[in-house]
Design an enzyme around this catalytic site. Structure first.
Site, PDB file in Angstrom:
ATOM      1  CB  CYS A 143      -0.938  -0.004   1.204  1.00  0.00           C
ATOM      2  SG  CYS A 143      -2.235  -1.233   1.062  1.00  0.00           S
ATOM      3  CG  HIS A 144       0.580   3.805   2.079  1.00  0.00           C
ATOM      4  ND1 HIS A 144      -0.394   3.024   2.654  1.00  0.00           N
ATOM      5  CD2 HIS A 144      -0.064   4.781   1.406  1.00  0.00           C
ATOM      6  CE1 HIS A 144      -1.589   3.510   2.349  1.00  0.00           C
ATOM      7  NE2 HIS A 144      -1.416   4.585   1.583  1.00  0.00           N
ATOM      8  N   GLY A 145       4.476   1.094   0.966  1.00  0.00           N
ATOM      9  CA  GLY A 145       5.903   0.812   0.905  1.00  0.00           C
ATOM     10  C   GLY A 145       6.605   0.602   2.229  1.00  0.00           C
TER      11      GLY A 145
END
Lengths: 256, 427, 191
Positions: free
Chosen positions: C155-157
Site C-alpha cells: 500500500c505505502h511501501g
C-alpha cells in the site's frame, strides 16, 4: 353504563341458546399444578436440579433430540466451571465439523464453542430412525409449548396404558398430556434410568422435573439476569413515579 | 422575507443559533408557552405516551437490525443469537416485541379518548383522520415485524394475511403473487417485509408530525368538549403538561418494565418459537392480540370477499366518523345516550377480541356476528340518528367556570380562531 | 426543552412562598437526576449490544501445525478474523536480525523479545501493517520481501525485517504479536 351492562348480559346469555358443536374427544388432561424454583419475580434456577437435568438430557434425550441453538459453553450458566465444560464437551464427538488436510470431514471431540451435537444428519435420517416421527429440537422447547416446564414434566410423567377399547396407531404410545393422547415417542424415562452422582433417587418424577428445569434454563439463559434487573428497574420506576407525582402536585398547586 | 429572526434567547450561543434557525423559538411556542386547556384528565397523556413508545420502538429496532439476518435460512437463528449471545440482546428484543403490544394498548386508549370526548368533531376532522392513517401504518408495521423472526406464527400469519388480497376480484391472485415475490411466502417475502418494516416507522414519524401540526392549529379538545373562551381557560404547556405527561410516562414505563422483565412471553404465542415450516400449519393460528377484533370481523362473514371488505370497512368507517356523528355536542359527559352506547361499543370490541382468539365454531360464530353487527350499527346507524333524537345536557359556560352560569371576563382566548363552536354539518 | 424552561416561561400567578419554592426545587432536582439516570440506563444496553457478542468471543483460539512449513517458508492463518503470519526462519536470517543494533530501529525491540525461548526459528505475527491496516507481502517465495528480507507492504511501501520490526516507514510500529504458546515443538495454539 346501564345499556352496556344489559348488552353484557345478553352476550353472556347467548351461549345457553346455542348448542356446543364439537365433541371433546381425546383432549389431553389439564396440566397439573407444579411448583418451580424459577417461578415468580425472584425465582432462580436450582443449580443441582439443572445439573442432574443435564445428565438425564445427555444420557437419554440427546440420543434423538437436538439442541441446535445452544452451545456447550452455555453450561457455565448451570454452575459448571470452564474446565468442567471443556471436559464435558471433550466427551462428545462432533461429526463433520472439521476436515483433514485432504478436505475430508473428520470426527473430533467437541469444544465449548461448539453447538450441541445434532444426533441425526438431517430430517430424513431422524424420521427414518424414529418410526416416521421427527424428534423436535430442544433449544426452545420450554417456550414453544403451552405450559412450559410443567408441560414437559407432565408429558414425561404422562405415559399410561391406553384405556380399553382405544385404537392406538402403529408404534404410538398413550400419553395423557399429549394433544390427541397418542405420541410417537416411547416412554423415555423409567425409575433408575440414570445414576445421579449426588445420590438423588432417580425416579421418573425426579428425572422429569430435573430435565424440565434444565430445558427451561436452555430456553431462557437470560432469566436470572432479567429478573434481577427487573426488580431494580421496577423499584426505580416506582420511586420515580412518586417523585414525579410530587413535583406535579407542587407545580399544579397554583392552578384552580 | 429574508433576514435573521429576532430571537428572545439571552444565552449568546442559543441566540446566535436561534437567529439563524428559529427552531428553539418554535419549540418554545409549541411546547413551552403553548396555551393548553387546563382541565385535561390523565386520558390526555396517551398521545405523549404513544410518541415515547414510537421512539423506543425505533431505537431498539435499529439495534436489533444490526444483528438480524433477513433470510429464511438464518432469520430464526439470528433472532436466537440476539437472545443468547448479543450483549443485552434479550432485552432489546423483549422490549421491541412487547413494545408493539404496549404501542397498541396506548393507541387504542388514545382512540377511545377521542371517541368518548368527541375529539374527532369539527374542527379536528383532519387531525382525527391523520390519526387513523397512523393506526393503519402501525398495523402494517406490526404485521410485517411479526413475520421477521420466521417462526410458525410468522410464516402462517404472513400467508393468511397476504391471502386476504386474493379476495379482490380479477386481480387478487396477481396482487398476492406480487406481494410474495413468488408463489408462496418465501425468502423474497421475508426480505421485502424487513425492508418495509424498517421504512414504515419513519413514515409513521412523518404522519405523527403532521398530526401534531394539525393539533396545534385547532388546539386540543378537553374533557368538557367545549371551546376555549378566555385566557383563564388555558395554562402554558410547560411546565404544567410536561410534568403531568412525565407522571404518565413513569407509570407507562413501570407497566412496560413489569411485562418485559417478568412476563416477556405472556402476550406472544408459543408456536412462534418453532421455526417456520411451510408444510405444516399449526393447529390454531391466531394473530397478535391487537388484531383479534378485526380478525373476528373477518371471520364473521362466510364469504371471502365479504369478510375482507368488512374488515377493511371497520377501519374505513373511522375515516368518515366525523361526518357520521351528527350531534353538535362533543363530550360524552353531556350526551346521556351516547355515553351508554360508547361502552356497548367497547364491550363489542372486547367480545370480538375473545371471538378472534377462538376457533370459529358454535357459540363463537354467533357472538362474533352479533358484535360485528353492533360495531357497524353503532357507527353507521346509531350515531347519525342520535344527533337528532338525543337531548344533550346543558353545557357549562366555560372551562374555568364549569358550574357558574356565566364565565368571568370576555374576549377571545389565545386559541386560534378555528376553535369556535360550530354545530356539526348534517349528512 | 429544559434549556428554554427556566428563564423564558412565566409561571402562572400566585407564586408560593420561599419554603415551598425550595422544596419544589429539591423535588425537581431529584426528578431531573432520576430522569438522567433512567436515560443513561436505557442507552447503555443499546451501546453495549454493539460490542462483540458471546459467540464472537468464544471463537478465540486456533491451533497451527508447524510440521509442513519448511525453512524459509511462511504461511498465513486466520485468528479472530485477522491474518496471522507464521514464518520458519533460516539460521542466517536469525543471525542477521539478532545482530541489528537497537538504535537503528524505528521502534527498538530485540529479536529475543519477539519470539519464544528455544523456538528462535519461528516468528508469529499479526499480519497487519501498522500504518493503515493492509496485509504486507512476503509469505510466498514469489512475493517481494523488501530490502530487509521480511515483509513489504504494497500500500505505502513500509518494510519489515524477519523479526517483523519496521525498518522503513511510513509504518510507525513493529508488526504486533498475537498471544500464542507452543503446545509441542511442532504445534502452536494462538489465542
Amino acid at each position: 353504563m346501564r345499556l352496556a351492562l344489559l348488552a353484557l348480559g345478553a352476550f353472556l346469555a347467548l351461549p345457553a341458546l346455542v348448542p356446543t358443536a364439537r365433541a371433546q374427544v381425546m383432549d389431553p388432561e389439564p396440566l397439573p399444578k407444579m411448583r418451580w424454583s424459577f417461578d415468580g419475580p425472584f425465582g432462580t434456577f436450582d443449580r443441582a436440579a439443572e445439573q442432574r437435568g443435564l445428565q438425564v438430557w445427555q444420557e437419554v434425550c440427546s440420543n434423538c433430540h437436538s439442541m441446535k441453538e445452544a452451545y456447550y459453553r452455555n453450561l457455565t450458566g448451570i454452575g459448571l466451571s470452564a474446565d468442567q465444560v471443556k471436559a464435558f464437551a471433550a466427551g462428545i464427538t462432533i461429526t463433520g465439523g472439521a476436515t483433514d488436510d485432504s478436505g475430508q470431514p473428520i470426527d473430533r471431540p467437541a469444544l465449548p464453542a461448539d453447538h450441541f451435537r445434532t444426533p441425526f444428519a438431517n430430517e430424513k435420517a431422524a424420521r427414518a430412525a424414529n418410526n416416521g416421527a421427527l424428534p423436535p429440537d430442544h433449544s426452545l422447547i420450554e417456550k414453544a409449548r403451552e405450559g412450559g416446564a410443567t408441560y414437559i414434566a407432565a408429558l414425561l410423567e404422562g405415559y399410561r396404558d391406553p384405556p380399553a377399547g382405544m385404537k392406538m396407531g402403529d408404534g404410538m404410545n398413550y400419553n395423557i398430556a399429549f394433544e390427541g393422547r397418542q405420541i410417537a415417542m416411547a416412554q423415555p424415562l423409567h425409575d433408575g434410568q440414570v445414576t445421579y452422582s449426588d445420590g438423588t433417587p432417580a425416579t421418573v418424577e425426579q428425572m422429569s422435573r430435573d430435565v424440565a428445569t434444565f430445558l427451561t434454563y436452555m430456553a431462557n439463559p437470560e432469566m436470572e439476569q432479567r429478573k434481577r434487573m427487573g426488580v431494580r428497574i421496577v423499584l426505580f420506576l416506582a420511586g420515580m413515579t412518586v417523585v414525579t407525582y410530587a413535583v406535579k402536585r407542587k407545580i399544579w398547586s397554583d392552578v384552580h | 422575507m429574508a433576514g435573521l429572526h429576532q430571537s428572545d434567547f439571552k444565552n449568546p450561543v442559543l441566540n446566535w443559533f436561534d437567529s439563524r434557525m428559529p427552531i428553539l423559538t418554535m419549540m418554545q411556542k409549541e411546547y413551552g408557552t403553548f396555551p393548553t386547556p387546563k382541565n385535561f384528565n390523565y386520558f390526555w397523556n396517551f398521545g405523549a405516551l404513544a410518541m415515547i413508545n414510537l421512539v423506543i420502538m425505533i431505537a431498539t429496532g435499529i439495534f436489533l437490525a444490526m444483528n438480524y439476518t433477513a433470510h429464511t435460512s438464518m432469520a430464526f437463528d439470528s433472532v436466537e443469537r440476539i437472545m443468547r449471545d448479543v450483549n443485552y440482546g434479550w432485552l432489546l428484543r423483549y422490549v421491541h416485541a412487547n413494545g408493539a403490544s404496549m404501542f397498541f394498548i396506548v393507541t387504542y386508549i388514545h382512540i377511545f379518548r377521542a371517541l368518548y370526548y368527541g375529539s374527532y368533531k369539527a374542527p379536528r376532522e383532519l387531525l382525527f383522520m391523520l390519526g387513523v392513517v397512523i393506526l393503519l401504518l402501525m398495523m402494517a408495521t406490526a404485521f410485517m415485524g411479526y413475520v421477521l423472526p420466521w417462526g410458525q406464527m410468522s410464516y402462517w400469519g404472513a400467508t393468511v394475511i397476504t391471502n386476504l388480497f386474493s379476495a379482490i376480484p380479477v386481480v387478487g391472485e396477481s396482487i398476492v403473487t406480487w406481494l410474495w415475490g413468488g408463489f408462496s411466502v418465501d425468502n423474497p417475502t421475508l426480505n421485502r417485509f424487513f425492508s418495509l418494516h424498517y421504512l414504515l416507522p419513519f413514515m409513521i414519524t412523518g404522519v405523527v408530525f403532521l398530526h401534531i401540526v394539525a393539533l396545534h392549529i385547532t388546539g386540543s379538545n378537553n374533557p368538557l368538549g367545549i371551546d376555549v373562551k378566555t385566557p383563564q381557560d388555558t395554562i402554558p404547556f410547560h411546565p404544567y403538561y410536561t410534568i403531568k405527561d412525565s407522571v404518565g410516562i413513569c407509570v407507562f414505563l413501570l407497566v412496560f418494565a413489569i411485562v418485559v422483565f417478568f412476563a416477556p412471553n405472556y402476550m406472544g404465542h408459543p408456536d412462534n418459537y418453532i421455526p417456520a415450516n411451510p408444510l405444516s400449519t399449526p393447529a390454531e393460528i391466531v394473530p397478535e392480540w391487537y388484531f383479534l377484533p378485526f380478525y373476528a370481523i373477518l371471520r364473521s362473514v362466510p364469504s371471502k370477499l365479504g369478510g375482507v371488505s368488512l374488515m377493511f370497512g371497520a377501519i374505513a368507517v373511522l375515516f368518515v366518523l366525523p361526518w357520521l356523528d351528527t350531534s353538535p355536542v362533543r363530550s360524552a359527559r353531556f350526551r346521556p345516550i351516547y355515553r351508554q352506547l360508547i361502552w356497548v361499543l367497547v364491550l363489542a370490541l372486547f367480545v370480538l377480541g375473545f371471538v378472534g382468539a377462538h376457533r370459529p365454531e358454535g357459540i363463537w360464530v354467533v357472538l362474533g356476528r352479533v358484535a360485528t353487527a353492533y360495531y357497524f350499527l353503532h357507527f353507521l346507524v346509531l350515531l347519525p340518528l342520535l344527533g337528532k333524537i338525543e337531548k344533550p345536557l346543558p353545557l357549562p359556560e366555560s372551562i374555568s367556570s364549569p358550574v357558574l352560569p356565566r364565565g368571568p371576563g370576555g374576549g377571545g382566548g389565545p386559541m386560534p380562531h378555528g376553535a369556535t363552536a360550530k354545530p356539526m354539518e348534517k349528512i | 426543552m429544559s434549556i428554554t424552561s427556566s428563564d423564558a416561561i412565566p409561571l402562572a400567578p400566585g407564586h408560593a412562598g420561599d419554603a415551598t419554592t425550595t422544596k419544589r426545587d429539591f423535588l425537581k432536582l431529584v426528578a431531573a437526576a432520576g430522569a438522567a439516570i433512567g436515560v443513561g440506563a436505557i442507552v447503555w444496553p443499546l451501546v453495549d449490544s454493539m460490542n462483540p457478542a458471546g459467540d464472537v468471543l468464544a471463537l478465540s483460539s486456533v491451533d497451527v501445525d508447524l510440521k509442513s512449513i519448511t525453512e524459509g517458508m511462511g504461511i498465513t492463518t486466520v485468528w479472530r478474523g485477522k491474518p496471522i503470519f507464521v514464518r520458519h526462519r533460516t539460521a542466517d536470517e536469525i543471525k542477521t536480525v539478532e545482530a541489528v543494533p537497537l538504535n537503528q530501529l524505528i521502534e527498538p525491540a530485540s529479536d529475543q523479545s519477539r519470539i519464544k525461548d528455544g523456538h528462535a526459528q519461528w516468528i508469529i505475527l499479526i499480519g497487519i501493517c501498522t500504518h493503515l491496516g493492509c496485509i504486507p507481502l512476503g509469505n510466498k517465495p514469489t512475493d517481494p520481501r523488501g530490502e530487509w528480507g521480511g515483509w513489504f507492504c504494497p500500500c505505502h511501501g513500509s518494510q519489515y525485517d524477519v523479526s517483523g520490526r519496521v525498518r522503513h516507514g511510513p509504518a510507525p510500529a513493529n508488526l504486533a504479536l498475537p498471544p500464542y504458546a507452543f503446545e509441542s515443538d511442532t504445534k502452536i495454539k494462538i489465542g
